[in-house]
Each structure stands twice: as C-alpha cells, then as structure tokens.
Enzyme design. Structure first.
Site, PDB file in Angstrom:
ATOM      1  N   ASP A  98       0.848  -1.194   0.000  1.00  0.00           N
ATOM      2  CA  ASP A  98       0.000   0.000   0.000  1.00  0.00           C
ATOM      3  C   ASP A  98       0.882   1.241   0.000  1.00  0.00           C
ATOM      4  O   ASP A  98       2.055   1.191   0.378  1.00  0.00           O
ATOM      5  CB  ASP A  98      -0.946  -0.001   1.201  1.00  0.00           C
ATOM      6  CG  ASP A  98      -0.214   0.057   2.531  1.00  0.00           C
ATOM      7  OD1 ASP A  98       0.748  -0.716   2.707  1.00  0.00           O
ATOM      8  OD2 ASP A  98      -0.586   0.868   3.406  1.00  0.00           O
ATOM      9  N   GLU A 160       0.111  -0.757   5.903  1.00  0.00           N
ATOM     10  CA  GLU A 160       1.140  -0.146   6.744  1.00  0.00           C
ATOM     11  C   GLU A 160       0.992   1.361   6.789  1.00  0.00           C
ATOM     12  O   GLU A 160       1.187   1.991   7.832  1.00  0.00           O
ATOM     13  CB  GLU A 160       2.530  -0.525   6.225  1.00  0.00           C
ATOM     14  CG  GLU A 160       3.673  -0.189   7.176  1.00  0.00           C
ATOM     15  CD  GLU A 160       4.156   1.250   7.069  1.00  0.00           C
ATOM     16  OE1 GLU A 160       4.747   1.762   8.032  1.00  0.00           O
ATOM     17  OE2 GLU A 160       3.926   1.881   6.012  1.00  0.00           O
TER      18      GLU A 160
END
Length: 455
Positions: A98, A160
C-alpha cells in the site's frame, strides 16, 4: 563494534542478481502504476488488485504456497512460502504494497502513478516506499531460481501506511505460517545511496484532537468583540504553548535521548527538506538527536472556516489535531496522556476544552544489533555496497516492528533500507535510486547466502 571486512560477492550470485534486475524493474513499474492507497476507500479495489499482482509475482518466483489473506475490515496481505533445506533457518521477508496519497497529482513533476526515470532515479508513488521493498525480496528469490538456500516466508502487508490496524489480528491468526528465525524488514532508508544502514531505533507516534468551545453560537464581532473572545484565537494560544522560543517541545516529562551520530551537512539537509531561506531549524542538539531521539510536536490540521468563507463573527468552537513523535524508551500511552494534560493546563480565558486521544498509538522501538545474524548482515551489506553498514535511528514510526518483536520474541529483526535522503517518502516526487536498488537486492541475496552457513 568493529567494521566487517569488505569482501567480493560470490561471482555466480552477483551475476544472477544482475540478470534479474531488468525484469524486477519492469515489475516494479507495473506495481507503481496501481494506486494502492488503502487509506482512501475509493482505492480499496486498487489495493486488492495490487495484492493479487504481488501474489502472482510470488507464484512466478517459485513459491510453494501463496495466499492472499485479510483480517476482518483489513487490507489484503500476501503470504508465500519457499521451503528451505533441512537444518537451515527460516527468514521472513517483509514489505508493504500500500502507498500514501499523492498530496495532489498536480504538484508532481511527472504523474505519480506513471513511473518515470530521470537522472538514474525512478519517480512514482511507492517507487521507494515500499514497492521497492516488495521487488527487492522477489528479485532475490528470482536470483536463486525459486530455491533459496534458507526457508523463506514472504509477508507483504497492505495497510502499513494506515498504521497497520489489523496486523495484530493477522499475526495471531496466521502465527504458525509466519513464524521465522530472522525477520528482514525492507521499509527503511540508507544515509546515502552507497552507504547501507541497519536501523536500530524508531520514534513512536501518538496524536490527540483538542477542541475549544467559548460560545453557544457564532455572534457578531462588532457587537461583542472585545469582552467576548473567540474559540479559534483561544485554540491558537493553546497550540503556541507546545514549543518554547527555541522550538523545543515544551510538554513536560517526556524522554529525550542522545546520539553520537555525525551531523549531516546543514545546507544539504535544508535543501532536502525544502526549507525556505532564513527559516530556522527548531530545537537544540545535533540534527540526528533532534530527528531520531527527541520528541517532536506538529499541528496536522485545524477545523475552522477557510479564509474565503470567513465572516465577521466570533467562532464558538474550533479544534485541531496534534501529533507527537516519541523518543525511543518512551511509553506511548503515558506520553499521550502528558500531551493531553499539557493542553488542558494551558487553556486561556476559562474556555472549555476537550482532548480526545487518537487510536493510532505507535510505540517507539530500539534494538541491540549484536549477534551472529547481525554480523552476517553487516558483512553482506558491506560486500554489496562497498562500504561498511552503519547503525542509525529513524525519526519516523513503523508500529509493526515492535509488534513483530513481541509476537516472535526469539527472532532477530533486521530493518534495512530501500530509500535514501532524496527519496522523499510520503512527499511530492517520491523516487528510488536505481543503482541503490541493485545493491539492496545483492545485499539481501548475500545475507541469505551467509545465513545458510556459507559465510
């Protein structure tokens, strides 16, 4: 600690790494084109597409098993396994797929999700943070032809950049399949493109929302202004107490560390940060101390009318989000309470104040990089980069590292870098130095080689 001698990498392994780099770059560019911004619900499907792409790359790299997993309400993560020869350790290779929001596509020199090379750097959101980490791991596995000399668990997280809110649940549910003797986390930075680093400390992070109320409703500033105050001005006065005149954090009771790391060139540091001419650096002590081992406070946002929408009324209420970085050794919950109490103590004019703690508490982290695994890492990195590895702290926060250390207490944790000071992680024109990318792949390949007993 003494420097490891710098040796020449095994010729066959160096050649294998060189052979896989062009394909790794092509696949990195393909991943960068996927806007996997899990924090933005509009990109939830893109994040799932990104996870599927990583899973397919893991299959192509010879994984014996590949799964896309997610906790309830969480982003998709990828877990893949390469069994190792009997008697060899198991190594977890971690990165995340991500990425951060772009901060406004119009501010980028080239489109953020169209990877573009300029002067030996690959520009694009996620090119460094952390799709370069993903492809570092996969390139190493390709260099070994899908049969690494140790057991490998590839774990590619998908949230994250949102603070890893469901990581604890993932680790609990999949503990057996993620267990490892060594954990290599490719989500940090090097001090220079030719100087590798082992990150040994990270600051923690807490935040609060402070809301000030002064009136039941907006009132005309001409009729009441003077004896009646407004909430935004009161809020500004509270926020001004967070620092002293030198810019030191004024919240009492916080941990302040020290560092013997050398100062970077201040002109370069200011330029990398984009600091305007004449603007002073805040605080005291060396720059590494201020960045890595001392607290820092910032006001991240204020809820109040925009200038274009303002009218001549006294505002009844206003609020702000205050973020605080924490030095290693600090207790995050206690520090968050200290911040809240400071704000409550400094309310002017009898204004009403409510301080709401944020839920994204990240503990600071530090480790002692001693033992055989760290010695192997230093030797591998020195051989790949041609310079000895340095131990460094990072001013940012990576909450999951402490979570890994708690969940797998017997594992050696290595926090390695795929960025450098010019990478602009989270910023406009994020980029990856392609030469450093090649060195990072070789370093990790050499590390697995040594962990297998070949060093």
């Amino acid at each position: 600690m003494t420097d490891q001698p710098i040796s020449t990498p095994p010729a066959e392994l160096a050649e294998a790494v060189t052979a896989v780099l062009p394909g790794a770059r092509t696949d990195l560019e393909a991943l960068v084109r996927i806007p996997s911004i899990w924090a933005d619900p509009a990109h939830a499907d893109d994040t799932r597409r990104s996870a599927d792409a990583v899973a397919e790359l893991a299959r192509d790299a010879g994984a014996a098993e590949v799964r896309v997993i997610a906790a309830e309400g969480g982003a998709p993560a990828v877990v893949a396994h390469w069994p190792g020869p009997e008697g060899t350790p198991t190594v977890m290779l971690y990165a995340h797929h991500d990425v951060q929001p772009t901060g406004g596509d119009e501010h980028w020199t080239s489109p953020p999700f169209e990877p573009t090379e300029r002067d030996g750097r690959l520009y694009g959101r996620g090119a460094a943070d952390d799709k370069a980490g993903v492809m570092t791991h996969l390139a190493v596995l390709r260099a070994y032809g899908g049969t690494p000399p140790v057991g490998v668990v590839l774990f590619i997280e998908g949230e994250e950049e949102s603070g890893s809110p469901t990581l604890t649940a993932l680790l609990a549910e999949h503990h057996a399949s993620l267990a490892a003797d060594v954990i290599v986390i490719a989500d940090a930075a090097n001090p220079a493109v030719d100087v590798p680093a082992l990150t040994t400390s990270l600051r923690g992070l807490v935040d609060v929302v402070v809301e000030v109320s002064m009136l039941e409703r907006p009132v005309h500033s001409g009729v009441y202004g003077g004896p009646i105050g407004d909430a935004l001005t009161a809020l500004c006065r509270i926020l001004a107490t967070l620092h002293d005149d030198k810019g030191e954090v004024a919240v009492p009771g916080l941990v302040h560390g020290s560092s013997d790391a050398p100062d970077p060139d201040e002109t370069t540091y200011r330029t990398d940060a984009g600091l305007l001419d004449g603007v002073e650096l805040l605080g005291s002590g060396s720059i590494p101390e201020r960045v890595n081992v001392k607290p820092a406070v910032a006001v991240l946002g204020i809820d109040a009318p925009r200038v274009a929408e303002a009218s001549n009324v006294l505002l009844p209420r206003a609020r702000a989000m205050v973020s605080m970085r924490l030095a290693p050794g600090e207790d995050a919950v206690q520090a968050q309470q200290a911040l809240a109490e400071h704000l409550e103590r400094n309310v002017p004019w009898g204004a009403h104040v409510t301080v709401t703690p944020g839920t994204g508490v990240a503990e600071p982290f530090s480790l002692s990089a001693t033992g055989e695994v760290y010695d192997h890492a230093r030797a591998a990195f020195a051989s790949a980069y041609g310079n000895s590895a340095v131990e460094t702290g990072i001013g940012g926060s990576i909450p999951f590292i402490a979570e890994f250390a708690r969940t797998f207490p017997g594992a050696a944790v290595l926090v390695t870098g795929v960025g450098d000071p010019a990478s602009r992680w989270h910023g406009i024109d994020e980029s990856l130095h392609l030469g450093m990318f090649g060195r990072s792949v070789l370093a990790e390949a050499l590390l697995l080689h040594r962990l297998a007993g070949n060093g």
